[in-house]
Motif scaffolding. Structure first.
Motif, PDB file in Angstrom:
ATOM      1  N   ILE A  95      -4.668  -0.291   4.344  1.00 33.52           N
ATOM      2  CA  ILE A  95      -3.457  -0.820   3.710  1.00 33.52           C
ATOM      3  C   ILE A  95      -2.852   0.215   2.779  1.00 33.52           C
ATOM      4  N   GLU A  96      -3.692   0.962   2.081  1.00 31.52           N
ATOM      5  CA  GLU A  96      -3.195   2.039   1.210  1.00 31.52           C
ATOM      6  C   GLU A  96      -2.478   3.112   2.030  1.00 31.52           C
ATOM      7  N   LYS A  97      -3.010   3.439   3.199  1.00 29.82           N
ATOM      8  CA  LYS A  97      -2.344   4.413   4.066  1.00 29.82           C
ATOM      9  C   LYS A  97      -0.992   3.869   4.521  1.00 29.82           C
ATOM     10  N   PHE A  98      -0.966   2.585   4.820  1.00 27.77           N
ATOM     11  CA  PHE A  98       0.257   1.954   5.312  1.00 27.77           C
ATOM     12  C   PHE A  98       1.372   1.993   4.265  1.00 27.77           C
ATOM     13  N   PHE A  99       1.026   1.647   3.015  1.00 25.61           N
ATOM     14  CA  PHE A  99       2.038   1.563   1.964  1.00 25.61           C
ATOM     15  C   PHE A  99       2.209   2.866   1.182  1.00 25.61           C
ATOM     16  N   GLY A 100       1.241   3.760   1.289  1.00 23.92           N
ATOM     17  CA  GLY A 100       1.342   5.014   0.563  1.00 23.92           C
ATOM     18  C   GLY A 100       1.187   4.864  -0.937  1.00 23.92           C
ATOM     19  N   LYS A 101       0.426   3.861  -1.357  1.00 24.83           N
ATOM     20  CA  LYS A 101       0.177   3.682  -2.787  1.00 24.83           C
ATOM     21  C   LYS A 101      -1.138   2.931  -2.996  1.00 24.83           C
TER      22      LYS A 101
END
Length: 314
Positions: free
Chosen positions: A280-286
């Motif tokens: 999910i962090e990779k998906f949103f970039g944060k």
């Protein structure tokens, strides 16, 4: 991946938007039996990871759109659940997504593979054979074929079943012959204005992809019926400049399944949470703070109110 996230929310094309003369657009629906590689092919065609992928059948539950835009055309791909004989209301809804894809396509991609029994779900295949729109038959996983003679036999057998279809032997995992398939799809697109804004990538909201990522981890980490008895719902999605706080519930059908999901001392659900949070962090970039909990929704796969809440029924 930040670019992907920015394109998640779809706005329909405004009337005043200008498009090139002769612009082409169309709906390309991907159908077929479970576990033949429809989602892998969809991701290859779109160029982004829209659909989750596992080696297990029935990974895809919803109809998921992936939109490809250029100045000259817009292709709206739809990945659909594998065709199956329904055993409960959830599967009836999944079959409905697949059958609906036969009614609103400009181009139909029927995906099979080199090991599938062609007689599986023959009634659905008969409907595909009667289609008057262009049908492209994708014979996937040809990297498993032992020689040209075996491939020729498979192609000949499918020509008898879908005589009007154009056949494309492919390997979605190896990206073999996918470019030729793309080019043919582009050639078959009807002249039309875009259906969605030219910066759109999908029709699903960001929260949907959070639930799909978590569900993918459940499919990868649990065996037998457990992952098929689960559903994920995001109950809190608090996005700020530097981080996102997500609270998601994993729904199961029985108390015994709740214990299996949580694991001894919470070790299983902790593993799911760490793996899902990273994606999910990779998906949103944060930065993402992910809280998972498990709750029992008895027999949810057969309850219309729950299926409606989870987005399977309108």
């Amino acid at each position: 991946m930040e670019e992907l996230k920015n394109k998640i929310e779809v706005d329909h094309l405004l009337p005043e938007e200008k498009v090139k003369e002769g612009h082409r657009a169309g709906f390309v629906n991907i159908v077929g039996n479970p576990n033949v590689g429809k989602s892998t092919l969809m991701n290859d065609l779109v160029g982004e990871r829209i659909s989750i992928i596992t080696s297990k059948a029935q990974t895809t539950r919803h109809r998921i759109m992936g939109i490809v835009n250029t100045p000259e055309y817009q292709i709206v791909y739809s990945d659909t659940p594998g065709v199956l004989k329904p055993k409960y209301k959830l599967q009836e809804s999944m079959l409905g997504f697949s059958e609906g894809a036969l009614t609103d396509a400009d181009i139909l991609l029927y995906v099979t593979d080199v090991v599938e029994d062609p007689e599986k779900n023959a009634d659905f295949l008969e409907r595909v054979a009667k289609e008057t729109i262009p049908v492209l038959l994708v014979i996937n996983k040809i990297d498993l074929v032992k020689g040209n003679e075996q491939l020729d036999e498979i192609v000949a057998a499918w020509k008898k079943r879908l005589p009007n279809a154009e056949i494309f032997p492919t390997s979605a995992t190896e990206n073999f012959n996918v470019e030729n398939l793309k080019k043919r799809i582009e050639e078959l697109l009807p002249v039309s204005a875009p259906f969605y804004g030219k910066d759109a990538l999908t029709d699903k909201p960001a929260r949907f992809f959070v639930t799909e990522i978590i569900r993918e981890k459940l499919l990868l980490n649990y065996d037998k019926e457990i992952p098929y008895s689960t559903e994920v719902i995001v109950e809190k999605f608090d996005e700020k400049e530097g981080a996102i706080h997500i609270m998601a519930g994993i729904c199961v059908e029985r108390d015994s399944q709740k214990g299996i999901i949580i694991g001894k001392g919470g070790d299983k659900i902790k593993k799911i949470g760490i793996s899902a949070r990273q994606d999910i962090e990779k998906f949103f970039g944060k930065k993402v703070y992910l809280e998972l909990f498990v709750k029992v929704e008895k027999d949810w796969r057969n309850r219309e109110n729950k299926l409606r809440a989870f987005g399977y029924l309108e």
